[in-house]
Design a protein around this motif. Structure first.
Motif, PDB file in Angstrom:
ATOM      1  N   THR A   1       1.938   0.780  -8.977  1.00 15.07           N
ATOM      2  CA  THR A   1       1.322  -0.541  -8.851  1.00 15.07           C
ATOM      3  C   THR A   1       2.345  -1.645  -9.090  1.00 15.07           C
ATOM      4  O   THR A   1       3.024  -1.659 -10.101  1.00 15.07           O
ATOM      5  CB  THR A   1       0.184  -0.694  -9.869  1.00 15.07           C
ATOM      6  OG1 THR A   1      -0.725   0.384  -9.654  1.00 15.07           O
ATOM      7  CG2 THR A   1      -0.532  -2.013  -9.689  1.00 15.07           C
TER       8      THR A   1
ATOM      9  N   GLY B   1      -0.294   2.099  -3.192  1.00 19.42           N
ATOM     10  CA  GLY B   1      -1.429   2.934  -2.837  1.00 19.42           C
ATOM     11  C   GLY B   1      -1.047   4.400  -2.723  1.00 19.42           C
ATOM     12  O   GLY B   1      -1.541   5.255  -3.457  1.00 19.42           O
TER      13      GLY B   1
ATOM     14  N   ARG C   1       2.305  10.426  -7.094  1.00 20.73           N
ATOM     15  CA  ARG C   1       1.208   9.599  -7.597  1.00 20.73           C
ATOM     16  C   ARG C   1       0.317  10.401  -8.548  1.00 20.73           C
ATOM     17  O   ARG C   1      -0.046   9.929  -9.619  1.00 20.73           O
ATOM     18  CB  ARG C   1       0.372   9.083  -6.430  1.00 20.73           C
ATOM     19  CG  ARG C   1      -0.871   8.305  -6.883  1.00 20.73           C
ATOM     20  CD  ARG C   1      -1.699   7.828  -5.711  1.00 20.73           C
ATOM     21  NE  ARG C   1      -2.396   8.916  -5.057  1.00 20.73           N
ATOM     22  CZ  ARG C   1      -2.921   8.857  -3.837  1.00 20.73           C
ATOM     23  NH1 ARG C   1      -2.770   7.763  -3.118  1.00 20.73           N
ATOM     24  NH2 ARG C   1      -3.548   9.877  -3.322  1.00 20.73           N
TER      25      ARG C   1
ATOM     26  N   GLY D   1      -7.353   0.333 -11.186  1.00 20.03           N
ATOM     27  CA  GLY D   1      -7.362  -0.609 -10.070  1.00 20.03           C
ATOM     28  C   GLY D   1      -8.584  -1.501 -10.134  1.00 20.03           C
ATOM     29  O   GLY D   1      -8.510  -2.711  -9.910  1.00 20.03           O
TER      30      GLY D   1
ATOM     31  N   PRO E   1      -5.460  -3.989  -0.356  1.00 21.63           N
ATOM     32  CA  PRO E   1      -5.598  -2.531  -0.347  1.00 21.63           C
ATOM     33  C   PRO E   1      -6.611  -2.043  -1.372  1.00 21.63           C
ATOM     34  O   PRO E   1      -7.338  -1.074  -1.108  1.00 21.63           O
ATOM     35  CB  PRO E   1      -4.197  -2.031  -0.714  1.00 21.63           C
ATOM     36  CG  PRO E   1      -3.292  -3.157  -0.471  1.00 21.63           C
ATOM     37  CD  PRO E   1      -4.088  -4.405  -0.663  1.00 21.63           C
ATOM     38  N   LEU E   2      -6.691  -2.707  -2.518  1.00 22.96           N
ATOM     39  CA  LEU E   2      -7.643  -2.258  -3.532  1.00 22.96           C
ATOM     40  C   LEU E   2      -9.076  -2.442  -3.041  1.00 22.96           C
ATOM     41  O   LEU E   2      -9.943  -1.607  -3.275  1.00 22.96           O
ATOM     42  CB  LEU E   2      -7.434  -3.015  -4.845  1.00 22.96           C
ATOM     43  CG  LEU E   2      -6.144  -2.712  -5.596  1.00 22.96           C
ATOM     44  CD1 LEU E   2      -6.115  -3.418  -6.933  1.00 22.96           C
ATOM     45  CD2 LEU E   2      -5.970  -1.215  -5.811  1.00 22.96           C
TER      46      LEU E   2
ATOM     47  N   ASN F   1       0.810  -1.217   0.000  1.00 21.71           N
ATOM     48  CA  ASN F   1       0.000   0.000   0.000  1.00 21.71           C
ATOM     49  C   ASN F   1       0.849   1.276   0.000  1.00 21.71           C
ATOM     50  O   ASN F   1       0.466   2.283  -0.579  1.00 21.71           O
ATOM     51  CB  ASN F   1      -0.926  -0.023   1.217  1.00 21.71           C
ATOM     52  CG  ASN F   1      -2.091   0.923   1.057  1.00 21.71           C
ATOM     53  OD1 ASN F   1      -2.585   1.123  -0.044  1.00 21.71           O
ATOM     54  ND2 ASN F   1      -2.520   1.518   2.153  1.00 21.71           N
TER      55      ASN F   1
ATOM     56  N   ARG G   1      -7.574   1.929  -1.448  1.00 25.79           N
ATOM     57  CA  ARG G   1      -6.200   2.105  -1.904  1.00 25.79           C
ATOM     58  C   ARG G   1      -5.592   3.368  -1.316  1.00 25.79           C
ATOM     59  O   ARG G   1      -6.178   4.443  -1.351  1.00 25.79           O
ATOM     60  CB  ARG G   1      -6.214   2.194  -3.422  1.00 25.79           C
ATOM     61  CG  ARG G   1      -4.865   2.244  -4.051  1.00 25.79           C
ATOM     62  CD  ARG G   1      -5.019   2.207  -5.565  1.00 25.79           C
ATOM     63  NE  ARG G   1      -3.695   2.023  -6.164  1.00 25.79           N
ATOM     64  CZ  ARG G   1      -3.500   1.693  -7.423  1.00 25.79           C
ATOM     65  NH1 ARG G   1      -4.519   1.511  -8.218  1.00 25.79           N
ATOM     66  NH2 ARG G   1      -2.278   1.549  -7.885  1.00 25.79           N
ATOM     67  N   GLY G   2      -4.390   3.226  -0.762  1.00 19.89           N
ATOM     68  CA  GLY G   2      -3.665   4.384  -0.249  1.00 19.89           C
ATOM     69  C   GLY G   2      -4.100   4.813   1.134  1.00 19.89           C
ATOM     70  O   GLY G   2      -3.501   5.712   1.722  1.00 19.89           O
TER      71      GLY G   2
ATOM     72  N   GLY H   1      -6.761   0.702   4.906  1.00 23.40           N
ATOM     73  CA  GLY H   1      -7.197  -0.047   3.721  1.00 23.40           C
ATOM     74  C   GLY H   1      -6.768  -1.506   3.718  1.00 23.40           C
ATOM     75  O   GLY H   1      -7.607  -2.399   3.566  1.00 23.40           O
TER      76      GLY H   1
END
Lengths: 322, 290, 407
Positions: free
Chosen positions: A55, A50, A190, B96, A250-251, A46, A255-256, A260
């Motif tokens: 990724t 994230g 990001r 995602g 995490p997704l 993450n 995410r992030g 999460g």
């Protein structure tokens, strides 16, 4: 505000920590231990995938480095488990640094970065499967010898607390990053790498820090795996399964976000256990249900479980989502 | 060291295998080039196509090559539907999400195959499976020669569709500039679905060409997916000729490194190429600028 | 018929748990006419990579439980019936461990199965925390019984027993035929047993005058074995020893047939296909003459024949997982019978002193030393006219070896 940002972390950790005091089901503890190990691996993912938006499809690389460093040091040299743990974490960070140095300097982003992580993990899997040092295909088996100094525990509850302690540290690190200048830089990278560079962010250095930290945390998860199962082979350490677990959580969770990975892992694994009851006589049915629910979650809850929370309980979401 | 005869025969084998790899990579590279997604369900769709070929053969006695004519349009429609009805609406354009959904699809398909067919490894055996063409000192497998030819034909057809037809132009327009294309009145959702459908149709062809010499079980796709990724990267993501040449090259490398290093370690050769291409020329041999 | 209690709801768990307690505490005389069932954990991978083997294993265990119950259950426990608690190990050690924990909570008296070595290693260790007896069905890794776990037993032969027997059988068969085979090529999968096996063969076989021409490792899954066959064709060994899983063996055999590679014999060791009926049925020509040193049932055993008939009537091939699991469950039932109590400690004790003979395998009396059944041994089989025959040792053989296989 500085401290209050940590309150959700403390609450969640405390809630998980009392489980062994309230319940006595070892099956539950075992489920939690495995979920916490995955959570830790996902926390590593993450930070890179994230927060910094890079990724990775190959976090098995770090997980495996953690597993094998800890296992080989104990197996070949009789190194103390805790020392082996520290060295394994360092090795994870080093692996992250090397991978990052090679790929970020070559300017790899998006799918290209994702694929190179996958390639490195696969390369390591083949090597670990062929080398005598790693026990080859037979893997390495550590001696069952419970005791605190060996990082092995007779009771599931103790190991649960150990894993939880690591997850807690992971949460604190993630939270600290979120509130820091470094975190702001990661987010800037990001959102728009070129803009971040224009603003004077040293993009390469920021990404390298992120991937090293990410590698270290995921390697720690690998060590926990080895200490729990006392067995490692190439398909466990460097297998695709852990890369997927580390990214899925995490997704799904958000995410992030700091919580999460934890929320994602427990949601997914809880779902997995629930769907097992659909198994019946025909194998595969339960995983089909799991997949349908997964797709449903993605379709109807964009932003993960925390995103869903934000829609229906905005106040609570604001409090825990950083 | 091996005699030249063996080396040459190994190279022939490598090229024949590489052509099939290329066919599998075609769908992946097409979908990547247009939708910019990495389709994790690719292997599972291949496995289901192989089961379809096997099923038609066992239940209805349909020849695997004949099955292609039937299955390619069916899989085109299936792919079209899956993209239009599942991936598109569920993903809402987020990378995602697409990742999770194709992952979910692959889990679903693989386990649906497991539930439906069981986990047994199955294969088709006919006299043609064992037929060979004798060329001097070489024994070249006939079904694999057919596979080679089939793969070249499909590549040519796809290339023709992409570069010479209106549909191809629309696809390319969407691939280059989604927003602009939609402003020009192109239905982006439709184009996405057509592309995904073409990718699936290519897999159906690959399945028909593979089954005479290979086997199928619910997890068989995994064997081909990693190598397809490598080919896509080597050839340049989104490039059709790149996939073909990349496939042939990888087949050659795999064959020779397998011969020289051993099959097991020989796999390393592929990943080293993969990593080197990514590090040195990430756009691959024929890719557009990233 | 309700043989499978895969997932119990909470009420049955409570009921079962209470009943099991009652069974343990109440003296024999006071027990009701229908004693509570004894729960037995059956662990098999029925999803994932190993699902094919897991299905056969489960079938074997189910048949055994059915037969034991029909024959009146465990008599020393008032005819208590065995009840299966099934767990899907999902082809990975984590899931295997999780299922053992669940079985533990459902109050099983022992766990049988695991199939693959990594699953057996992890699951038996999880069971050892509760002194829960664990009977390995197939997993051959020597580490399984070499760790000193008191709860772990393996009825089938382990890796070293198998390889020693494989070499001995080969040497005897070759000698009896006048030593036609001198040169050997090893083809092995690069996983757990394939590579270990090849290493051992490469050091042992030269002692008996064989010359090892080449060792070829192949990955699982392999996409293409043309090059392997190419090398075999140029080496032209008398003997090819393949230790590969099902898919790779199919590819190898098909490609060899196509490329007209015909060694004097194909002598497989612990092969995934060479003693698999599906393989023989689907590729009769490629399979003909192939020998394998592997787990196999006793072809002269009447009970085995009966089980085989039932399995085949259900349209399933009688592969070795079935008699091995059938026998392992029988071994457990025998231990329960002699222990006279569904208590783990007593069951372990009974297993340690077991002399179980009523199994379906070509083994002698069961005798455990450090958890390994020393009475166990693999046999050498050969595909002859489309049937898998035992050709060595003579005590169990139902056919003579055709060696060399091609006349």
């Amino acid at each position: 505000m500085r401290f209050s940002g940590y309150i959700p972390i403390l609450v969640v950790t405390a809630a998980l920590a009392v489980v062994p005091l309230v319940f006595s089901s070892n099956s539950l503890f075992n489920f939690m231990v495995m979920s916490l190990i995955i959570t830790l691996a996902a926390q590593g993912w993450n930070i890179l995938g994230g927060v910094a938006g890079q990724t990775s499809f190959g976090h098995a690389l770090f997980f495996g480095v953690g597993c094998y460093t800890a296992a080989m040091l104990q197996f070949h040299f009789g190194v103390n488990a805790w020392l082996a743990f520290l060295l394994a974490v360092a090795a994870g960070a080093a692996a992250g640094f090397i991978l990052g140095f090679l790929s970020f300097r070559a300017g790899l982003r998006g799918s290209y970065f994702a694929l190179i992580t996958l390639a490195f993990a696969e390369l390591m899997r083949i090597l670990a499967n062929a080398s005598d040092w790693t026990g080859g295909a037979a893997g390495l088996l550590l001696k069952l010898n419970p005791g605190f100094s060996n990082m092995q525990f007779e009771s599931r509850a103790s190991f649960l607390w150990l894993a939880l302690a690591f997850v807690f540290i992971g949460l604190v690190i993630s939270r600290a990053i979120a509130g820091s200048r470094f975190g702001a830089q990661l987010v800037a990278v990001r959102e728009n790498e070129d803009a971040a560079r224009a603003l004077g962010v040293d993009v390469l250095s920021v990404k390298l820090k992120a991937i090293s930290l990410s590698g270290a945390i995921t390697a720690a998860a690998g060590v926990l795996y080895v200490q729990n199962f006392l067995y490692i082979d190439a398909n466990i350490g460097f297998g695709v399964w852990i890369s997927i677990e580390a990214l899925l959580a995490p997704l799904v969770g958000g995410r992030g976000l700091v919580l999460g990975p934890l929320i994602g892992t427990f949601t997914l694994h809880g779902l997995g256990e629930l769907t097992k009851s659909f198994a019946g006589r025909i194998p595969g049915i339960d995983l089909m249900v799991f997949a349908v629910v997964l797709i449903g979650v993605v379709a109807f809850a964009s932003g993960g479980v925390l995103g869903l929370l934000r829609r229906f309980a905005p106040r609570l979401a604001r409090r825990i989502a950083v | 060291m091996y005699s030249p005869t063996i080396l040459i025969e190994a190279m022939i084998n490598g090229l024949l295998t590489g052509a099939i790899y290329a066919l599998i990579a075609l769908g992946l590279t097409l979908v990547y080039g247009v939708l910019h997604i990495i389709n994790f369900a690719h292997g599972a769709i291949l496995a289901s196509a192989m089961f379809a070929v096997w099923g038609l053969n066992v239940l209805a006695g349909v020849d695997p090559y004949l099955a292609i004519l039937l299955l390619a349009p069916v899989f085109f429609c299936l792919g079209y539907g899956v993209q239009r009805l599942v991936i598109g609406p569920a993903a809402k354009g987020d990378d995602g999400n697409i990742l999770l959904i194709t992952l979910g699809l692959s889990i679903f398909i693989e386990n649906a195959l497991l539930a439906g067919f069981g986990s047994d490894t199955r294969s088709i055996s006919s006299d043609f499976s064992f037929a060979v063409v004798e060329a001097g000192p070489f024994l070249i497998s006939s079904p694999r020669l057919v596979g080679f030819a089939g793969s070249l034909i499909v590549t040519a057809i796809l290339w023709f569709i992409m570069s010479r037809t209106d549909a191809g132009k629309a696809i390319r327009a969407v691939a280059r500039e989604k927003l602009g294309a939609s402003l020009m009145g192109i239905d982006v959702g439709h184009v996405y679905a057509v592309t995904f459908g073409l990718g699936c149709a290519a897999l159906a062809v690959a399945a028909g060409l593979l089954m005479p010499t290979f086997y199928v079980n619910p997890r068989v796709g995994g064997a081909f997916v990693n190598i397809a990724f490598t080919i896509v990267v080597l050839g340049g993501m989104g490039s059709i000729p790149g996939a073909m040449i990349g496939g042939l090259l990888i087949g050659l490398v795999e064959s020779l490194s397998g011969l020289l290093l051993g099959e097991s370690l020989g796999q390393i050769g592929i990943f080293i190429i993969f990593i080197l291409v990514l590090l040195l020329k990430p756009t691959g041999l024929f890719g557009a600028k990233a | 018929m309700k043989l499978v209690e895969t997932h119990l709801n909470r009420r049955t768990i409570l009921k079962g748990g209470a009943a099991a307690l009652a069974t343990l505490s109440a003296p024999a005389v006071l027990r009701a006419a229908e004693p509570a069932p004894i729960k037995v954990g059956i662990l098999q991978p029925v999803t994932g990579a190993l699902a094919q083997d897991g299905e056969y294993g489960r079938l074997g265990a189910e048949l055994a439980i059915e037969d034991i119950n029909k024959a009146g259950g465990i008599k020393s426990l008032g005819g208590a019936k065995l009840q299966m608690v099934f767990g899907d190990a999902r082809s990975n050690p984590e899931a295997g461990t999780q299922e053992v924990e669940r079985m533990q909570e459902e109050g099983v008296v022992a766990v049988v199965g695991g199939f693959a070595s990594p699953i057996c290693l992890a699951a038996s260790q999880a069971a050892s925390r509760y002194d829960l007896p664990y009977l390995v069905d197939v997993g051959v890794s020597d580490q399984i019984t070499g760790r000193g776990l008191k709860n772990t037993f393996r009825f089938a032969p382990g890796f070293s027993i198998c390889t020693a027997a494989a070499i001995q059988n080969l040497v005897r068969i070759n000698e009896a035929a006048g030593k036609p085979a001198k040169t050997v090529a090893l083809v092995h999968e690069d996983g757990l047993f394939g590579s270990g096996l090849a290493k051992l063969m490469a050091t042992e076989l030269p002692k008996y005058g064989f010359e090892i021409l080449e060792q070829i490792a192949v990955p699982t899954p392999s996409r293409d074995l043309s090059n392997v066959v190419l090398r075999l064709r140029s080496l032209n060994p008398d003997l090819i020893i393949p230790s590969t899983y099902y898919g790779e063996t199919v590819l190898l055999a098909r490609t060899m047939q196509q490329q007209r590679v015909r060694p004097k014999a194909v002598y497989a060791v612990l092969n995934g296909a060479a003693s698999n009926r599906r393989f023989v049925a689907e590729f009769p020509e490629a399979a003909e003459g192939v020998m394998d040193c592997n787990h196999w049932y006793d072809p002269r055993n009447e009970r085995s024949k009966a089980v085989q008939a039932r399995v085949e009537a259900a349209g399933k091939p009688y592969n070795y997982n079935i008699p091995l699991n059938y026998s392992s469950v029988g071994l457990l039932a025998d231990a329960l019978e002699r222990a006279g109590a569904a208590e783990r400690g007593k069951v372990i004790e009974a297993l340690n002193t077991s002399t179980f003979k009523e199994h379906l395998m070509p083994y002698g009396e069961t005798k455990f030393v450090n958890g390994q059944n020393m009475g166990a041994a693999p046999v050498s089989t050969q595909v002859q006219k489309g049937a898998i025959r035992v050709v060595y040792p003579g005590d169990f053989a139902d056919a003579k070896p055709m060696f060399p296989a091609n006349g």
